[in-house]
Design an enzyme around this catalytic site. Structure first.
Site, PDB file in Angstrom:
ATOM      1  N   TYR A 255      16.969 -17.377  46.231  1.00 22.86           N
ATOM      2  CA  TYR A 255      17.753 -16.172  45.971  1.00 22.86           C
ATOM      3  C   TYR A 255      17.414 -15.571  44.610  1.00 22.86           C
ATOM      4  CZ  TYR A 255      20.905 -17.090  49.910  1.00 22.86           C
ATOM      5  OH  TYR A 255      21.432 -17.275  51.161  1.00 22.86           O
TER       6      TYR A 255
ATOM      7  N   LYS B 260      41.389 -42.270  37.869  1.00 22.87           N
ATOM      8  CA  LYS B 260      41.952 -40.975  38.256  1.00 22.87           C
ATOM      9  C   LYS B 260      40.869 -40.082  38.863  1.00 22.87           C
ATOM     10  CE  LYS B 260      41.252 -39.318  33.558  1.00 22.87           C
ATOM     11  NZ  LYS B 260      41.799 -38.604  32.401  1.00 22.87           N
TER      12      LYS B 260
END
Length: 364
Positions: A259, A34
């Site tokens: 950042y 899945k």
């Protein structure tokens, strides 16, 4: 050159299935593929695992994709069907359905099918997610037995909520409940997932449902040591995620990187910029110090993960060059370690690889 690459070793995938079968020779293997084959590619994984006795998927769309490419193996849809149109598709394409709620039983009773359906009755022994309670299950089983739309015998299954916990109390209770409620029911049984496969040999019944272990990844993460040696010895990682160095910079002491200026150089030092970021599925919340593998040696991540890039400390790799491959996880660097550093699980990292990552198949 700028794209990150997920290299899928289909030989390792086949090897892992063979190891599972060897460790549980009396059980049939229901391979869980899945969520796009746990991020490895649904069709790719199904074709590689042709020796599996059946496939498990989450929804009908995944099952139909497999049928469309010619996969003829039994497929069981874990969430079953939700309307008459879906139910008709199940019959037309020979899909097995997990029955977990009364609405599905009602649909079966009122829908005229072109052929009978293979079903598994899901018994909720403590997961408290899908399935009929232990008290409800005998009546539902007897109701399903009378249906002409259902193939006999009916499959009987449960799902373990805590099999990866070294404290076995709750899982042993679940197994006891399952054996008790199914004692007088006739049909193939299925209990274990990957963690249960290792930890509960008494629950290796007719069918096993290996998932994460098929991809060479421990269901216990890095903290459960009872099966660590066996898993490392017998199973191989299938996915290796890598990206290339696109720039090398010499930074001065106290220079910040990335950042937020969250990380600063403790001395004059070289750093490398690597062409991967959270836009590719690398976890944004991976902290400084998270390891990567460069030319066979560990280097630490420094600064925040950006959308398209990360920075790494090159002090241990003075000869690194632009174009060198950096392994983010896989062969030589278990994804379980990265997941632990990022405060998540390996399953999530694998399933979050994005479409801009290039997938390559190898046989090695």
């Amino acid at each position: 050159m700028n794209r990150a690459t997920a290299t899928i070793n289909v030989t390792a995938l086949k090897h892992n299935l063979s190891q599972i079968k060897a460790l549980a020779p009396k059980s049939l293997a229901w391979a869980m593929i899945k969520s796009n084959g746990y991020g490895h590619g649904l069709v790719r994984v199904a074709k590689a695992l042709s020796d599996a006795n059946a496939f498990g998927v989450a929804c009908i769309d995944e099952a139909l994709t497999l049928r469309e490419v010619g996969i003829k193996s039994p497929i069981i849809v874990m969430k079953g069907f939700y309307n008459e149109a879906e139910l008709s598709q199940f019959a037309r394409h020979r899909l097995g359905a997990v029955i977990h709620c009364s609405d599905q039983v009602s649909l079966l009773e009122k829908t005229n099918l072109t052929s009978s359906l293979s079903v598994w009755l899901k018994i909720d022994t403590g997961m408290n997610r899908l399935g009929f309670s232990v008290e409800q299950s005998p009546a539902v089983y007897n109701q399903l037995k009378t249906s002409s739309s259902i193939q006999k015998p009916i499959g009987l299954m449960t799902h373990l909520a805590d099999a990866d916990n070294e404290n076995k109390t709750f899982t042993e209770l679940q197994i006891k409940r399952f054996f008790s409620v199914t004692e007088k029911m006739i049909g193939p049984k299925s209990i274990v997932n990957s963690a249960g496969f290792f930890a509960y040999p008494n629950a290796l019944v007719d069918w096993i449902r290996p998932g994460i272990i098929l991809y060479g990844i421990s269901p216990f993460g890095i903290n459960y040591n009872s099966f660590k040696e066996k898993i490392e010895k017998k199973f191989r990682p299938v996915m290796t995620l890598s990206a290339k160095i696109i720039a090398i910079k010499n930074r001065r002491q106290n220079d910040s990187v990335g950042y937020g200026c969250t990380w600063s150089c403790s001395e004059d030092m070289p750093i490398a910029i690597v062409s991967i970021g959270y836009g590719d599925g690398y976890p944004r919340h991976a902290p400084s110090g998270t390891p990567v593998l460069l030319n066979g040696k560990i280097c630490p991540l420094i600064g925040r993960v950006s959308m398209d890039m990360i920075a790494i400390d090159l002090r241990s790799q003075p000869n690194a060059q632009v174009g060198d491959d950096v392994i983010l996880w896989g062969e030589g660097l278990p994804v379980e370690i990265i997941a632990e550093k990022a405060g998540t699980i390996a399953y999530e990292l694998l399933c979050k690889i994005t479409q801009r990552v290039q997938f390559i198949e190898i046989e090695k």
